[in-house]
Design an enzyme around this catalytic site. Structure first.
Site, PDB file in Angstrom:
ATOM      1  N   ASP A   1     -28.306  81.915  63.606  1.00 34.10           N
ATOM      2  CA  ASP A   1     -29.104  82.987  64.196  1.00 34.10           C
ATOM      3  C   ASP A   1     -29.300  84.058  63.121  1.00 34.10           C
ATOM      4  O   ASP A   1     -28.560  84.111  62.128  1.00 34.10           O
ATOM      5  CB  ASP A   1     -28.438  83.562  65.457  1.00 34.10           C
ATOM      6  CG  ASP A   1     -29.467  84.294  66.319  1.00 34.10           C
ATOM      7  OD1 ASP A   1     -30.572  84.599  65.822  1.00 34.10           O
ATOM      8  OD2 ASP A   1     -29.172  84.568  67.505  1.00 34.10           O
TER       9      ASP A   1
HETATM   10  C1  BGC Z   1     -32.255  86.080  68.303  1.00 32.82           C
HETATM   11  C2  BGC Z   1     -32.832  84.680  68.229  1.00 32.82           C
HETATM   12  C3  BGC Z   1     -34.155  84.709  67.510  1.00 32.82           C
HETATM   13  C4  BGC Z   1     -33.949  85.312  66.136  1.00 32.82           C
HETATM   14  C5  BGC Z   1     -35.222  85.402  65.316  1.00 32.82           C
HETATM   15  C6  BGC Z   1     -32.205  86.732  66.938  1.00 32.82           C
HETATM   16  O1  BGC Z   1     -31.837  88.068  67.048  1.00 32.82           O
HETATM   17  O2  BGC Z   1     -30.956  86.030  68.838  1.00 32.82           O
HETATM   18  O3  BGC Z   1     -32.984  84.162  69.524  1.00 32.82           O
HETATM   19  O4  BGC Z   1     -34.672  83.423  67.434  1.00 32.82           O
HETATM   20  O5  BGC Z   1     -33.443  86.629  66.275  1.00 32.82           O
HETATM   21  O6  BGC Z   1     -36.056  86.375  65.833  1.00 32.82           O
END
Ligand code: BGC
Length: 758
Positions: free
Chosen positions: A215
């Site tokens: 993530d």
């Molecule tokens: C979120 C993800 C997301 C990623 C990219 C993160 O903060 O938890 O779900 O895909 O950001 O935006």
């Protein structure tokens, strides 16, 4: 030309926010990731995302109990991604809804692992079969937003295997995604991206051969992450700088990451090409809403509304709907429909008044107008629920309350005209006992995306008969929730002492009255179930049943299959969902329906062998069109293992559930682990949580200095300043750097030196 170890290391980090680095032998190819799951969130830059269809949220789609629908929508999203030169959709999000307050519940499917897993499988297949890569997220247990970067979810192996790994198992084994996103949080004291055990499981047991992507900003110790099985750290960071002189230690891992990344880019990477917006699928989106809406109440058959009836429509949400939530899933929609404009297509005589303002507040003027509007009308459609974009990523909801002004306005309308139909819009459960008192009819749309109003109009007017069922329990209040007593106590350790008693598994077992149970929902028609047959093959349970539409309306209905085992040697819920289908039946039509369930879904955790096993003995199979209308049942026998019956004597409190206290002392008897993750730091560094600054020397000065930097950055945009200050409270500094917009390392160094006195 062969890649050097340094080149290989370079591949393990994003090129920037969205692109992967590409090996030199694949020059010309590029690989872009992009957020979902509600649509294609294609960012042009930090301030602008290109418009694209905002589809119904997963919370809404799960209520359809329609796998094909979820597949079709994701296929459309995948095609759109391809048109725009995007390779990977960061979707679906499938965390189990353990926590009713979790800000991201609208992005997730269900509190039940089979429903969540099968919907995820359909979403993954839809994306993959359109030619895009799916990235199922957030593996594992990311369902507490407030402290998602620091919290260790401490969970026993039974709950882990029967609930939290189970939906990922179904999604990954059967959906075959090309990538998995590791979550921010820790599980049992370990960051998932640093846990060999959790990263090995999908690869060794579930046939996963794709890419692990972290993530965004979720990697803490890059070396351990690579050694444990992570392939790509997203987005770009400087962490590799510290690893360039440790390449020998990493050589085996870098072989793996290079192989995985190269294979991935060969399959999904694109040559640079003109991006194209097509945005097909708006009709599909409204069809999806209509088929996901849940009819919760229909006294005196107040619904559907006849075309000539005189209707009062009330609620600012009819002008500005609660169609999506805040955060990384937020797409710029093409055109958000308004119920105020759509309902007149189907109903001739409508008067509208907002009743409350955009913040859910009302006043005498609004109330007077309500009086004028509802007088003499045959029915009142009152739209209420959550405020748009008040649910979202980064924080949990403070409570489950409906804004007070909406309720005052509803009471006013009711005092003059009691023929009230309430239309609820929200990302997750609200306290609706008061609403139930006032309303003869209740429909629930969840967050239905930009076409929600059309779907709502179709259902209100009876053009489509509702066939949605709740994919999660709506408790009367958060106080009733199984997690109430250990919610938000500590920002580092979260003991999931309720074990498997998540959602309906708890409410059923403890006999707690809820507003509406999991699997609940009514229709405008009626269905008769007959001739239930059940057969056990080597790998599957196969149920067959005849379903007949015996009502006056042609429509779809879900068919749900549950099992129950009364004489178990392990603790179990009263009943659990093991499969479902959805079928359309014309009036008087009947069909023979087959539901096949892998026996794996019936397995339970054996504390002795530390394995998932089938328990020997008799089970009851229950089938019907809603969890409260399981009209047929059948007994069947499974050959499996006899579980140790001493468990009942060891932890009787997990067999006979009385309330939602679930003390830690009981939990420790099924969680033989000494985990007490301590994330606090004695000095300020990249891993210090912002909120903890003030407990360190000169912390207040450091905090205020950082606030000043935010005020400077977003000068003139007070809302943004406030939001940024709120958002960062539970962020460690490494995450603040990824997300706050403050990119200059000098300010971080200054904060660290104020506290550390360097
Ligand atoms: C979120 C993800 C997301 C990623 C990219 C993160 O903060 O938890 O779900 O895909 O950001 O935006």
């Amino acid at each position: 030309m062969a890649l050097s170890s340094k080149d290989k290391l370079n591949l393990t980090v994003g090129k920037d926010n969205w692109f992967l680095n590409v090996p030199s032998n694949l020059k010309g190819k590029r690989l872009r990731t992009c957020d979902g799951p509600l649509g294609v969130r294609e960012e042009k830059d930090y301030t602008y995302t290109y418009p694209s269809i905002c589809f119904p949220s997963p919370a809404s789609l799960a209520s359809s109990f329609d796998k094909k629908l979820v597949y079709d929508i994701n296929k459309e999203i995948g095609k759109e991604a391809k048109n725009r030169g995007i390779s990977v959709m960061l979707s679906p999000g499938i965390n189990i809804k353990r926590n009713t307050l979790c800000g991201r519940n609208f992005e997730y499917f269900s509190e039940d692992p089979v429903l969540s897993g099968l919907m995820a499988k359909s979403a993954i297949r839809g994306l993959e079969e359109s030619g895009s890569a799916a990235c199922v997220k957030h593996y594992l247990l990311n369902n507490f937003e407030n402290s998602r970067f620091n919290i260790s979810h401490n969970v026993d192996d039974k709950a882990l295997n029967e609930i939290y790994l189970k939906n990922f198992m179904i999604a990954i084994k059967e959906g075959k995604p090309s990538s998995i996103m590791t979550s921010y949080n820790l599980v049992n004291g370990k960051y998932i991206s640093e846990s060999k055990e959790f990263l090995d499981l999908p690869r060794n047991k579930w046939g996963f051969s794709g890419l692990y992507i972290s993530d965004w900003g979720g990697v803490r110790d890059k070396k351990t992450a690579l050694l444990s099985g992570l392939d790509v750290e997203m987005p770009h960071s400087n962490k590799n700088d510290e690893l360039v002189d440790q390449l020998d230690d990493l050589s085996e891992s870098l072989e793996r990451t290079t192989k995985n990344i190269t294979k991935f880019i060969k399959k999904y990477g694109y040559r640079e090409k003109e991006r194209k917006d097509v945005n097909n699928g708006r009709d599909l989106a409204s069809y999806a809403v209509a088929n996901s809406i849940i009819l919760l109440k229909n006294e005196e058959n107040i619904l559907p509304i006849g075309k000539p009836e005189k209707i009062a429509l009330i609620g600012h949400l009819a002008e500005e709907p609660c169609y999506a939530g805040y955060g990384s899933s937020q797409v710029t929609p093409i055109n958000v429909l308004r119920l105020k404009d759509r309902l007149i297509k189907y109903i001739d005589n409508i008067s509208y008044t907002p009743g409350y303002d955009k913040d859910g507040k009302t006043n005498d003027k609004f109330l007077e107008k309500i009086e004028e509007c509802v007088k003499g009308k045959e029915k009142v459609v009152f739209v209420l629920g959550a405020l748009p974009f008040h649910e979202g990523e980064g924080w949990d909801r403070g409570n489950m309350e409906i804004p007070r002004g909406m309720l005052v306005a509803l009471a006013k309308a009711y005092s003059i005209n009691p023929n009230i139909i309430v239309l609820l819009e929200a990302g997750s459960p609200l306290e609706i006992e008061d609403v139930k008192k006032y309303a003869k009819g209740i429909l629930l749309s969840y967050m239905g995306g930009e076409m929600m109003a059309e779907g709502e109009a179709l259902v209100l007017s009876g053009k489509v008969s509702p066939s949605g069922r709740l994919a999660e329990t709506w408790p009367k209040s958060f106080k009733d929730s199984p997690i109430y007593y250990n919610y938000n106590r500590d920002i580092y350790n979260l003991y999931q002492t309720e074990s498997i008693y998540v959602g309906y598994r708890y409410y059923d077992k403890a006999k707690i009255d809820v507003s509406y149970p999991f699997g609940y929902g009514l229709s405008y028609s009626k269905f008769l179930f007959t001739k239930l047959k059940c057969r056990i093959s080597k790998k599957e349970l196969i149920a067959k049943v005849t379903v007949k539409n015996i009502g006056d309306v042609s429509q779809s209905t879900p068919i749900m299959l549950y099992i129950s085992k009364e004489d178990s040697n392990t603790f179990r819920p009263i009943k659990e969902l093991i499969g479902f289908e959805k079928v359309f039946l014309n009036k008087n039509e009947k069909k023979r329906i087959k539901i096949s369930v892998p026996l794996d879904y019936l397995k339970v955790y054996d504390f002795d062998t530390k394995d998932m096993v089938l328990e020997d003995g008799e089970y009851i199979l229950l089938i019907g069109d809603s969890s409260v209308n399981l009209s047929l049942n059948k007994t069947f026998t499974l050959k499996g293992v006899t579980l140790n019956k001493d468990l009942k004597a060891k932890v009787p409190e997990y067999f006979y559930i009385k309330d939602n206290k679930f003390p830690l002392s009981s939990f420790k008897r099924i969680f033989d682990n000494d985990i007490n993750h301590d994330g606090s730091s004695k000095k300020a560094d990249w891993n210090t949580v912002f909120k903890n600054l003030t407990s360190l020397p000169n912390g207040r000065l450091a905090r205020d200095t950082f606030y000043k930097a935010i005020e400077e950055l977003y000068k003139g945009d007070d809302e943004r300043i406030e939001r940024s200050k709120r958002d960062i409270q539970y962020f460690p500094f490494r995450i603040i750097k990824t997300f706050s917009g403050i990119q200059n390392d000098e300010i971080f160094k200054l904060i660290f030196s104020i506290v550390n006195g360097e």
